[in-house]
Scaffold this active site. Structure first.
Site: not given
Ligand code: FPP
Length: 228
Positions: A15, A32, A61, A126, A182, A195
């Site tokens: 996140d 991202h 989802t 892995l 959360r 954990e």
């Molecule tokens: C949360 O950041 C992250 C996501 C919604 C998706 C996770 C995606 C990646 C790490 C990149 C792509 C993944 C792969 C496997 C290539 P957020 O956008 O919710 O951040 P914020 O809460 O600060 O807005």
């Protein structure tokens, strides 16, 4: 960190991509993009230190509710990621598995996900599990529907084997980055005795040193699984 006592299964809620990008004066998509690089670094680190299962929450989802352009970007990023990652998985003996309802993705993304699973099925190091269009309640409902359809008794063992994570052991260590505390519908069944660690670090800045610190901390915790 003591390498003889490492968790078998680590799960991470990645996140903070958007907030990281905003603080750098960049578009959310740049967060991202950087986040995808961290996925590779952390996967390689887990592979090198002998972790057996790493599950990463890549698309929930609920993530379809994001602005259309951001969703489109994430879909393209995933396609690019799988294209560049296959040789890396193979070179490092990493098996790839998707969990979630991938039927909602485009045909080309579904194909590359399935191809990556098939082509890495023989790998024995892995297992990297990406949660893609994943929601834990959705997974549990689908599992129970499967059992009902086949007239199989509803009990813990049978539910376990009908989940997308059948054959994967329960989560030992759950990490969430970015300071939110959360679970957001992630692996609700599988984290029963995990954990949990919450770090302020945004995902694009998370790295293997911080993971090692968390692992050292994990090793100090006494896990009783409900016993004494
Ligand atoms: C949360 O950041 C992250 C996501 C919604 C998706 C996770 C995606 C990646 C790490 C990149 C792509 C993944 C792969 C496997 C290539 P957020 O956008 O919710 O951040 P914020 O809460 O600060 O807005």
């Amino acid at each position: 960190m003591n390498k003889s006592n490492i968790p078998k299964h680590i799960a991470i809620i990645m996140d903070g991509n958007g907030r990281w990008a905003k603080e750098q004066g960049l578009n959310r998509t740049a967060g991202h993009e950087k986040g995808a690089k961290v996925v590779r670094d952390i996967t390689m680190h887990c592979s090198n230190i002998g972790i057996k299962y790493l599950t990463l929450y890549a698309f929930s989802t609920e993530n379809w509710n994001r602005p259309k352009l951001e969703v489109q970007f994430l879909m393209k990023l995933l396609e690019r990621y799988f294209k560049s990652e296959l040789p890396v998985y193979l070179k490092n003996n990493v098996k790839f598995k998707a969990i979630g309802d991938i039927g909602k993705f485009s045909n080309s993304l579904q194909k590359i996900i399935k191809d990556t699973q098939d082509k890495t099925a023989h790998c024995t190091g892995l297992t990297q599990i990406l949660a893609l269009n994943y929601g834990s309640r959705d997974e549990i409902v689908r599992a129970i529907q499967k059992l009902n359809y086949k007239n199989i008794q509803i009990n813990e063992k049978n539910i376990n084997s009908a989940l997308d994570t059948a054959d994967i052991p329960d989560v030992d260590l759950l990490i969430r980055t970015s300071g939110e505390i959360r679970i957001s519908n992630f692996l609700l069944w599988q984290i029963a005795y995990a954990e949990m660690f919450f770090t302020q670090t945004y995902w694009p800045e998370f790295n293997s040193n911080e993971l090692d610190d968390i692992l050292s901390d994990f090793q100090k915790r006494e896990r009783r699984f409900g016993g004494v």
